[in-house]
Design an enzyme around this catalytic site. Sequence first.
Site, PDB file in Angstrom:
ATOM      1  N   SER A 179       0.839  -1.201   0.000  1.00  0.00           N
ATOM      2  CA  SER A 179       0.000   0.000   0.000  1.00  0.00           C
ATOM      3  C   SER A 179       0.867   1.241   0.000  1.00  0.00           C
ATOM      4  O   SER A 179       2.060   1.188   0.306  1.00  0.00           O
ATOM      5  CB  SER A 179      -0.915   0.057   1.233  1.00  0.00           C
ATOM      6  OG  SER A 179      -1.704  -1.090   1.361  1.00  0.00           O
ATOM      7  N   ASP A 200       7.569  -8.742  11.364  1.00  0.00           N
ATOM      8  CA  ASP A 200       7.597 -10.167  11.680  1.00  0.00           C
ATOM      9  C   ASP A 200       6.991 -10.389  13.064  1.00  0.00           C
ATOM     10  O   ASP A 200       7.655 -10.186  14.080  1.00  0.00           O
ATOM     11  CB  ASP A 200       9.037 -10.672  11.628  1.00  0.00           C
ATOM     12  CG  ASP A 200       9.132 -12.170  11.879  1.00  0.00           C
ATOM     13  OD1 ASP A 200       8.088 -12.840  11.834  1.00  0.00           O
ATOM     14  OD2 ASP A 200      10.244 -12.670  12.117  1.00  0.00           O
ATOM     15  N   ASP A 255       6.451 -16.430  14.722  1.00  0.00           N
ATOM     16  CA  ASP A 255       7.688 -17.193  14.867  1.00  0.00           C
ATOM     17  C   ASP A 255       7.378 -18.680  14.994  1.00  0.00           C
ATOM     18  O   ASP A 255       6.309 -19.075  15.476  1.00  0.00           O
ATOM     19  CB  ASP A 255       8.480 -16.725  16.095  1.00  0.00           C
ATOM     20  CG  ASP A 255       9.193 -15.405  15.850  1.00  0.00           C
ATOM     21  OD1 ASP A 255       9.382 -15.037  14.671  1.00  0.00           O
ATOM     22  OD2 ASP A 255       9.537 -14.721  16.824  1.00  0.00           O
TER      23      ASP A 255
END
Length: 804
Positions: free
Chosen positions: A277, A349, A352
């Site tokens: 975006s 992130d 995990d």
Amino acid sequence: MKYIGFFVAFALTIALAVAVSRPFGAIPPLAPLLDPNNGFWQNTFSEDELAEEELELSNLSAEVKVIYDENLIPHVFASNDADLYRAQGYITAKHRLWQMEFQTMAAGGRLSEVVGSLALDLDRMTRRKGLSYGAEKGAEFIKENDPESYLLLEAYADGVNQYIDQLSDARLPVEYKILNYRPEHWSAFKSILLLKYMTDMLVGDRDLEYSNLRKILGEVMLDKLYPEYPQGVDPIIESGHKWGFKSLSVTRPDSISYPDNLLLIDPMPQPEDGTGSNNWAVSGSKTKSGNPILANDPHLSLNLPSLWYSMQLTTPDHSVKGATLPGALGVISGFNEDIAWGVTNATRDTRDWYKITFQDNTRKAYRYGDRWEQTTFRIEEIKVKGEKVFLDTVVYTHYGPVVYDKTFNSNRQDVNFALKWNVHEGSNEQKTFLLLNASKNHEDYNEALNNYTAPAQNFVFASKSGDIAMRIQGKFPLKWRGQGKFFMDGADPRMEWQGYIPNDQNARTLNPSRGFVSSANQHPTDSTYPYYVFDNSFEFYRNRRLNNQLKGMSNITVEDMQGLQFDDYYLHAAEALPIMLGLLGKDSESDAVAKKYLALLNEWDFYADPNQKAPTVFYIWWKKTYAHIWTDLTNNIAPVVLPSYYQTVLFMKNEPTDSIFNLKNTADIETAATHVKQGFKEMLVDMAKWEADEGDFSWANYKRTKIQHLVPQFKSFSVDNVYTGGGSGMLNATSDRAGASWRMVVELGEEIKAFGIYPGGQSGNPGSKYYSNFINKWANGEYLNFDLRKSDQAEGVLFQTILN
């Protein structure tokens, strides 16, 4: 003419029924489908032909007025929030019911109920990664911590259900008729699940692939090919920003032992290419009017019905307009009388992976440090159309669900991979948008964002008072440097997250001296930010083009910002092509066909306009060259992620004879030039075939942008070959299947001026003239006037409905 239309429609229906029967099971009963009173014929009417002046809606405290403008955009006027969201649920279901339900069935791992065993593996994956589990936790959290929001979620669901309860067979959306099922009731849980589904669409991880790369390349070469802060990073929060807080300390283990074997499973699906975006806001100091201007264009898969549904929602306390997400309350990207906001994906992130060591085959306990922790079991009952219920047992650890095990995606006893993801923790993203919709200033905006967990987003802001801001918001794990980049040993407590970055220490900026804020999915900050920040997919082209343009602009107008959203300057090509031409040398200039393509490339201005031919030649040449350079990596048996285009170009420019270009299994010594020349030869072969088969190789004809129905097999409900420019890595990021799913530009003056467009239409009914009527305007870079309406405004009214 009447009979021609009849036979065309008849043939289309039969073709759809047969097409559906192949991948999804038995042909649906044709008699109901062809019934003139209730079958597909009834879906050929447009909404204005079916308009009702008055409708009965239970549980309202007062009358609600709904005014549809000429584009079928509803403007809802209610006396209070409960009535407003009950009406929003009813109106949204009236136009987008099948889409709402289909998307939540996908999110809940329930597509097999509709299409049969074809979707079983997808449903298993969805359930194993815990989307429904996360939605359950979210519902518990909202009930306990914010019962007012939960009551509004229930009001919305009540509105949806009142529409479903009065839905006749004739008005049933055509997809239900073709797939032969009926809608079930909506719930607050489904709205929560829908927002978790958006998290899944936007969050990726490459822990398993990076672990393989670490094993294959070693850490030194890995860091060289995949640097965390490459040369030339231009972050979201302006470089040199002073953070103004004391950061928490993070303890990094003295020694780290990672699981050392290659991981040979198929990684979990990642966000689709093109997902990203742009958003930005410029201060009044840079605009012609002296007012801030805000722009937002989320890049997602281009689907029909459109992901977005436009609405205005008004009570005596606030009036908000913009893009809603069918199934969720309020406006997601939009503006009100005082502020405007927009979102881009923060690409952080927050997932995990941990290797789980079970005590024995019962999987009732797993090693954690010097003890055994108990597991829990969740039995997923997956209904499969035409078959028996499929039972899937998912083991849950304190990290999260064991997604991969001997029963799923592996037949090995030692594959037990658990997923830790903040979506499994209770949160209330819905409250963020409820508060944003009614916010009046920067303080309100921050208060709204304090409730937001996932998916991490870059929230841009502008206000009539003159403020502009950007905040990178999510619930971000507190990690030591490098943590979560690789697959971790779940038996080692040192691999645990050490908490979360405090909300007030998430990166943000207010009224920077440069006069603008912007984001395009790039690095959030420069390297001075005190917390570890990592993602494998930070952007390197759109963000630099955007910032360079904004830096040089003054006296900015709304039209300038619209032009920037539609900008198709191909920065990657502008940087790569001169290098490639230099490495190619003069050898190819003796070939007449090669000379033709080289002439196109040498004369190119690097704009990927739809009628340009050079972008096609470059695109194919680059793809072939890139594939050759990384042949050794793609030939590995273990899944990996390849170096970025940006980093590859830097190597070609700065180290063209480096050993990274030399392939292991050849007698020759390859350089960057070797790959460029081979790529050019293969491009000539592809171009010869294309010209022989297709003729025209102009950019729009080559990339063939498609707005695809949510069920790909329903090809008649899609729009093919949309004539438009742009592409991945450009501000106008329109590729073949992804692009700007919504464009909005708002000027925040005394009288707010707003413009918006998306590639679809307000209706979810393929037989309606409002199903895809925005597409041509969107493809040409045009906009609809999106100004706020008053309840007594007479012009531009398509029809009006009173809900009693």
